[in-house]
Design a protein around this motif. Structure first.
Motif, PDB file in Angstrom:
ATOM      1  N   PRO A  29       1.027  -1.465  -0.293  1.00  0.00           N
ATOM      2  CA  PRO A  29       0.305  -0.588  -0.069  1.00  0.00           C
ATOM      3  C   PRO A  29       0.781   1.157   0.609  1.00  0.00           C
ATOM      4  N   LEU A  30       1.915   0.861   0.860  1.00  0.00           N
ATOM      5  CA  LEU A  30       2.796   2.614   0.480  1.00  0.00           C
ATOM      6  C   LEU A  30       3.346   2.675  -0.802  1.00  0.00           C
ATOM      7  N   VAL A  31       3.799   1.683  -1.177  1.00  0.00           N
ATOM      8  CA  VAL A  31       4.300   1.963  -2.714  1.00  0.00           C
ATOM      9  C   VAL A  31       3.824   2.408  -4.046  1.00  0.00           C
ATOM     10  N   SER A  32       1.892   1.578  -3.289  1.00  0.00           N
ATOM     11  CA  SER A  32       0.827   2.183  -4.788  1.00  0.00           C
ATOM     12  C   SER A  32       0.921   3.892  -3.898  1.00  0.00           C
ATOM     13  N   HIS A  35       3.651   5.971  -5.609  1.00  0.00           N
ATOM     14  CA  HIS A  35       3.811   5.903  -7.016  1.00  0.00           C
ATOM     15  C   HIS A  35       2.499   6.568  -7.910  1.00  0.00           C
ATOM     16  N   LEU A  36       1.668   7.034  -6.856  1.00  0.00           N
ATOM     17  CA  LEU A  36       0.365   8.371  -7.636  1.00  0.00           C
ATOM     18  C   LEU A  36       0.739   9.352  -6.606  1.00  0.00           C
ATOM     19  N   PHE A  37       0.795   9.307  -5.627  1.00  0.00           N
ATOM     20  CA  PHE A  37       1.079  10.539  -4.751  1.00  0.00           C
ATOM     21  C   PHE A  37       2.131  12.061  -5.503  1.00  0.00           C
ATOM     22  N   PHE A  38       3.249  11.514  -6.107  1.00  0.00           N
ATOM     23  CA  PHE A  38       4.649  12.364  -6.162  1.00  0.00           C
ATOM     24  C   PHE A  38       4.266  12.794  -7.615  1.00  0.00           C
ATOM     25  N   ARG A  39       3.501  11.413  -8.394  1.00  0.00           N
ATOM     26  CA  ARG A  39       2.727  11.970  -9.978  1.00  0.00           C
ATOM     27  C   ARG A  39       1.434  13.616  -9.891  1.00  0.00           C
ATOM     28  N   THR A  40       0.850  13.180  -9.464  1.00  0.00           N
ATOM     29  CA  THR A  40      -0.860  13.848  -8.961  1.00  0.00           C
ATOM     30  C   THR A  40      -0.175  14.353  -7.822  1.00  0.00           C
ATOM     31  N   SER A  78       8.316   1.292  -7.403  1.00  0.00           N
ATOM     32  CA  SER A  78       7.167   1.128  -7.747  1.00  0.00           C
ATOM     33  C   SER A  78       7.915   0.417  -8.900  1.00  0.00           C
ATOM     34  N   GLY A  79       8.118   0.190 -10.131  1.00  0.00           N
ATOM     35  CA  GLY A  79       7.676  -0.952 -11.208  1.00  0.00           C
ATOM     36  C   GLY A  79       8.326  -2.334 -10.504  1.00  0.00           C
ATOM     37  N   ARG A  80       9.381  -2.701  -9.677  1.00  0.00           N
ATOM     38  CA  ARG A  80      10.181  -3.215  -9.465  1.00  0.00           C
ATOM     39  C   ARG A  80       8.679  -4.343  -8.505  1.00  0.00           C
ATOM     40  N   ILE A 119      -3.349  -0.284 -10.687  1.00  0.00           N
ATOM     41  CA  ILE A 119      -2.492   1.085 -10.353  1.00  0.00           C
ATOM     42  C   ILE A 119      -1.407   1.934 -11.058  1.00  0.00           C
ATOM     43  N   PHE A 120      -0.830   0.479 -11.304  1.00  0.00           N
ATOM     44  CA  PHE A 120       0.277   1.243 -12.069  1.00  0.00           C
ATOM     45  C   PHE A 120       0.131   1.258 -12.773  1.00  0.00           C
ATOM     46  N   TRP A 121       0.042   0.759 -13.999  1.00  0.00           N
ATOM     47  CA  TRP A 121       0.658   1.297 -15.389  1.00  0.00           C
ATOM     48  C   TRP A 121      -1.183   2.434 -15.464  1.00  0.00           C
ATOM     49  N   LEU A 122      -2.616   2.311 -14.926  1.00  0.00           N
ATOM     50  CA  LEU A 122      -3.207   3.658 -14.621  1.00  0.00           C
ATOM     51  C   LEU A 122      -2.248   4.956 -14.129  1.00  0.00           C
ATOM     52  N   GLY A 123      -1.771   4.875 -13.711  1.00  0.00           N
ATOM     53  CA  GLY A 123      -0.561   6.311 -13.049  1.00  0.00           C
ATOM     54  C   GLY A 123       0.647   5.739 -14.016  1.00  0.00           C
ATOM     55  N   LEU A 124       0.731   5.060 -14.470  1.00  0.00           N
ATOM     56  CA  LEU A 124       1.947   5.562 -15.210  1.00  0.00           C
ATOM     57  C   LEU A 124       1.567   6.019 -16.808  1.00  0.00           C
TER      58      LEU A 124
END
Length: 198
Positions: A29-32, A35-40, A78-80, A119-124
């Motif tokens: 959950p923290l990585v997820s 993954h979205l926090f910095f982008r948004t 997050s990718g790994r 989550i990963f691919w949507l954010g990416l």
């Protein structure tokens, strides 16, 4: 830059036999979140910067720091953990640049959570689209001072997107050939459907 080299090397945590297959729950959950926090956050600061602050330099530095944190987090963590993919660029002794792509072995892919993968691919994929929109709006509204910030956001997020798409489809594959093959298969399927209905 040459995109030739591909490796199927183990990633950290891959050798753990204790990993249980999960399909929908979020194991990281923290990585997820990050993954979205910095982008948004970078997108929100860009959108709200004129409202809350008139200082261009402070806003620019904040956005670039958020984009840099995002690039590092997505590329190295997050990718790994979320999808089992990793990429980097390496320069050899002759000065030639090589893209290296790694993916978790297929027998361990079932350990990846489908929710984390979404989550990963949507954010990416979604966030770089915003930076493309910002680039056109910056050009058409003549806010040229913001163009450098927008280009930085676009470059950093598209680099991660490109690297992970190459990891996903295979490091040695040419993306144009994959697209052509996919379109060819779709056209063939459509033609077969039409001949079956006649």
């Amino acid at each position: 830059m040459r995109a030739q080299d591909s490796q199927d090397a183990p990633l950290f945590g891959e050798d753990d036999d204790n990993i249980r297959p999960t399909k929908s729950r979020i194991r990281h959950p923290l990585v997820s979140f990050f993954h979205l926090f910095f982008r948004t956050s970078a997108i929100l600061v860009y959108l709200l910067c004129d409202i809350f602050s008139s200082r261009f330099i402070a806003c620019m530095v904040t956005i670039i720091l958020l984009l840099s944190c995002d690039f590092w987090t997505v590329k190295n963590v997050s990718g790994r953990l979320l999808v089992g993919l990793r990429w980097w660029n390496q320069v050899d002794g002759d000065g030639k640049s090589h893209w290296i792509f790694e993916s978790r072995k297929t027998h361990n892919l079932n350990s990846a959570s489908s929710a984390e993968s979404r989550i990963f691919w949507l954010g990416l994929i979604v966030c770089p689209v915003f930076w493309v929109i910002f680039m056109f709006s910056t050009i058409f509204s003549f806010k040229i001072k913001w163009l450098a910030v927008v280009i930085m956001g676009l470059v950093l997020q598209w680099a991660n997107l490109y690297g992970y798409v190459r990891c996903r489809v295979g490091g040695t594959s040419d993306l144009r050939n994959i697209a052509k093959n996919y379109l060819g298969v779709q056209i063939f399927k459509q033609a077969m459907k039409e001949t079956e209905t006649r």
